[in-house]
Write a protein that holds these residues in place. Structure first.
Motif: not given
Length: 115
Positions: A1-22
């Motif tokens: 498997m590989a990362k998906p193909e993406h053409e340019f898009f506004p990165a801020d359309k993807i929100g920030f989510t908590p990282c694994e850990g504490h």
């Protein structure tokens, strides 16, 4: 498997989510990821005052390249501070962290495996 193909898009359309850990003040914006291998391209955000000591020293089984876009982070194990414009390339198994960021930090990271 590989990362998906993406053409340019506004990165801020993807929100920030908590990282694994504490550490809830450490969040990520996953721009592209391979769910099978776990490799990803992401932005990592340290809110001001973040301390990743609860997550301990990190070492991964993949390559990791990191560019600091904004702010700074201090590697508490090394006692060194790294600032905007600095870059790291870490091979699998390279230890790093834990980190503290007094003023906040934003990084751009690419993680991959070499076949």
């Amino acid at each position: 498997m590989a990362k998906p193909e993406h053409e340019f898009f506004p990165a801020d359309k993807i929100g920030f989510t908590p990282c694994e850990g504490h550490v809830p003040q450490l969040t990520e914006r996953i721009l592209a990821a391979d769910a099978v291998s776990g490799v990803a391209t992401r932005m990592l955000r340290f809110e001001p005052g973040t301390d990743t000591t609860p997550n301990g020293v990190q070492a991964h089984d993949f390559w990791e390249e990191v560019y600091i876009l904004e702010g700074s982070i201090t590697d508490l194990r090394l006692g060194e501070t790294f600032t905007a414009g600095m870059y790291a390339c870490r091979p699998p198994g390279m230890e790093h962290g834990p980190w503290r960021s007094d003023d906040g930090c934003l990084t751009f990271e690419v993680r991959y495996r070499v076949q």
